[in-house]
Write an enzyme that holds these catalytic residues in place. Structure first.
Site, short mmCIF file in Angstrom:
data_model
loop_
_atom_site.label_atom_id
_atom_site.label_comp_id
_atom_site.label_asym_id
_atom_site.label_seq_id
_atom_site.Cartn_x
_atom_site.Cartn_y
_atom_site.Cartn_z
N CYS A 133 -4.77 2.31 -3.90
CA CYS A 133 -3.43 2.93 -3.03
C CYS A 133 -2.40 1.76 -3.26
O CYS A 133 -1.68 1.59 -2.37
CB CYS A 133 -3.81 3.20 -1.63
SG CYS A 133 -4.93 4.69 -1.34
N HIS A 157 0.92 -1.17 -0.03
CA HIS A 157 0.04 0.00 -0.19
C HIS A 157 0.94 1.11 -0.04
O HIS A 157 1.94 1.43 0.30
CB HIS A 157 -1.07 -0.02 1.31
CG HIS A 157 -1.87 0.93 1.30
ND1 HIS A 157 -1.71 2.32 1.70
CD2 HIS A 157 -3.29 1.00 1.21
CE1 HIS A 157 -2.62 3.00 1.79
NE2 HIS A 157 -3.94 2.01 1.31
N GLN A 164 -4.62 -5.20 6.56
CA GLN A 164 -5.46 -6.12 6.00
C GLN A 164 -5.61 -7.49 6.67
O GLN A 164 -6.52 -8.21 6.29
CB GLN A 164 -5.18 -6.38 4.42
CG GLN A 164 -5.22 -4.95 3.49
CD GLN A 164 -6.62 -4.52 3.53
OE1 GLN A 164 -7.46 -5.38 3.51
NE2 GLN A 164 -6.78 -3.06 3.71
N LYS A 207 -10.81 -1.50 10.39
CA LYS A 207 -10.56 -2.92 9.50
C LYS A 207 -11.36 -3.96 10.34
O LYS A 207 -11.57 -4.96 9.79
CB LYS A 207 -9.41 -3.14 8.99
CG LYS A 207 -8.57 -2.10 8.35
CD LYS A 207 -9.07 -1.75 6.94
CE LYS A 207 -8.02 -0.69 6.24
NZ LYS A 207 -8.19 -0.47 4.94
N ASP A 211 3.07 -4.65 8.02
CA ASP A 211 1.72 -3.83 7.97
C ASP A 211 0.28 -4.60 8.20
O ASP A 211 0.23 -5.45 7.13
CB ASP A 211 1.76 -3.13 6.55
CG ASP A 211 0.33 -2.35 6.49
OD1 ASP A 211 -0.55 -2.70 7.22
OD2 ASP A 211 0.30 -1.88 5.32
#
Length: 404
Positions: free
Chosen positions: A362, A121, A201, A224, A198
């Site tokens: 993104c 991202h 997600q 999320k 990260d």
């Protein structure tokens, strides 16, 4: 037993209509919907506890402080951090990444090497480019293949004694690919590099155990995970968080201030300047309670069932291509129809009450790799159904008929 119809009753927004049609919400990779127990927790805070924390001797302040720190402990437990002070409240994943990137400005020197992946991202690309511009460090990229997987042989070649940092997402937001982070972390540590993962997600689908992973930093966002927007968390190993300088200055993050010198507070407050998103932090804890009550394993199993069903149905449409075909992925399908712009498909689907995301998500380097302007992305959550997927398939067929 996992009962999707009972779960759907917890989400008020799923009963509304859009453009005269029942809402079908397939933009979960951008933000998840919020269940009633989490909404109730927001109302409860502002109705009964609203006060600034850590500073007041009065009852409301002490009660709000207790709730906020209890939420920190819930997050610690969920991600299995060793200490609660290794959990830093942030405004979201992007904030956490920038906090770490800023901190490493004083630890990185010219010609040091930083590795990111081709699946990132923008929020896990741009801060490291900025760090390289500030320090003279060199940014290197793990390439991807046609299936949307990282080429691990190339990663092995990139690693060297000059590698100081490795930054990779756990799951690609654009393709759903689950990256082999255990291998990435282990190999980076062999050359003495620190690793940030990260988890924006992955966190709705996978319960990351930061101690088992031996990861140095892990970031995630509440929105999320059925929580509110504007709050997230940064996990950092205690030894790293002690090395990094504060990201922002102000109240709360200090031990003592004089005009001659300021000393900083201990962890975690060193990185939490100013009045935080108190309600957001407390409700993040409530969202984690909600998801754990259902069970992350049950959620992942059901979502995989939705993914397989949607794959099968969508691929029956002539001219439809799915991008990101890794066998190891979460419930995300990025696709295009031959000769039709994804934006046009998304617009027609919206008229049918179906919410999907279109564009580069993104993650523009991924789209550049495939030589496309973007995709239609349908991302499924545990409150979605196969009936909704059928509506998506019929909507895509209608869009094809109208736009071909």
């Amino acid at each position: 037993m996992f009962n999707v119809e009972n779960i759907r009753k917890d989400f008020p927004i799923l009963s509304r209509t859009v453009n005269g049609k029942p809402l079908v919400y397939f933009d979960n990779a951008a933000t998840s919907q919020t269940p009633k127990p989490v909404i109730d927790a927001i109302v409860d805070y502002y109705s009964n506890y609203n006060a600034n924390i850590h500073r007041g001797v009065h009852t409301l302040s002490q009660e709000a402080t207790d709730l906020y720190e209890q939420a920190r402990q819930k997050i610690q437990s969920h991600f299995n951090a060793k200490f609660s002070h290794e959990i830093i409240f942030t405004s979201g994943t992007t904030h956490g990444i920038n906090l770490v990137a800023h901190g490493f400005s004083s630890l990185i020197k010219k010609d040091d090497e930083i590795i990111v992946s081709a699946l990132e991202h923008h929020s896990n690309i741009v801060p490291w480019q900025m760090l390289c511009e500030r320090t003279g460090a060199i940014l290197k990229v793990i390439p991807m293949n046609e299936d949307g997987e990282l080429v691990m042989a190339k990663y092995d070649e990139l690693l060297s004694n000059n590698t100081k940092l490795v930054f990779v997402n756990h799951v690609s937001n654009a393709l759903g690919t689950i990256n082999p982070i255990e291998y990435i972390i282990d190999e980076a540590h062999k050359v003495g590099a620190a690793v940030l993962i990260d988890g924006a997600q992955s966190s709705p689908h996978i319960k990351a155990n930061v101690q088992d992973l031996d990861v140095d930093f892990y970031v995630a966002s509440a929105h999320k995970m059925c929580g509110p927007t504007g709050v997230g968390m940064l996990y950092g190993k205690e030894e790293w968080l002690k090395k990094l300088p504060p990201y922002q200055g102000g109240g709360e993050m200090i031990a003592e201030v004089t005009f001659e010198k300021t000393t900083y507070a201990d962890l975690p407050h060193k990185f939490e300047a100013g009045t935080p998103n108190i309600a957001g932090g407390i409700v993040f804890g409530a969202a984690i309670d909600y998801m754990n009550a259902i069970g992350l394993e049950a959620i992942a199993s059901y979502e995989n069932e939705l993914l397989e069903y949607a794959n099968e149905k969508l691929l029956q449409i002539e001219g439809l291509k799915i991008y990101g075909t890794s066998k190891n992925k979460t419930s995300v399908i990025s696709f295009n129809l031959e000769g039709i712009h994804p934006y046009d498909i998304g617009t027609i689907l919206d008229k049918l009450g179906i919410a999907v995301r279109t564009g580069h998500h993104c993650a523009q380097p991924i789209m550049d790799y495939y030589k496309i302007p973007g995709t239609v992305r349908a991302s499924f959550s545990f409150y979605n159904t196969k009936k909704e997927i059928d509506l998506l398939v019929e909507g895509v067929k209608k869009a094809k008929m109208m736009l071909s």
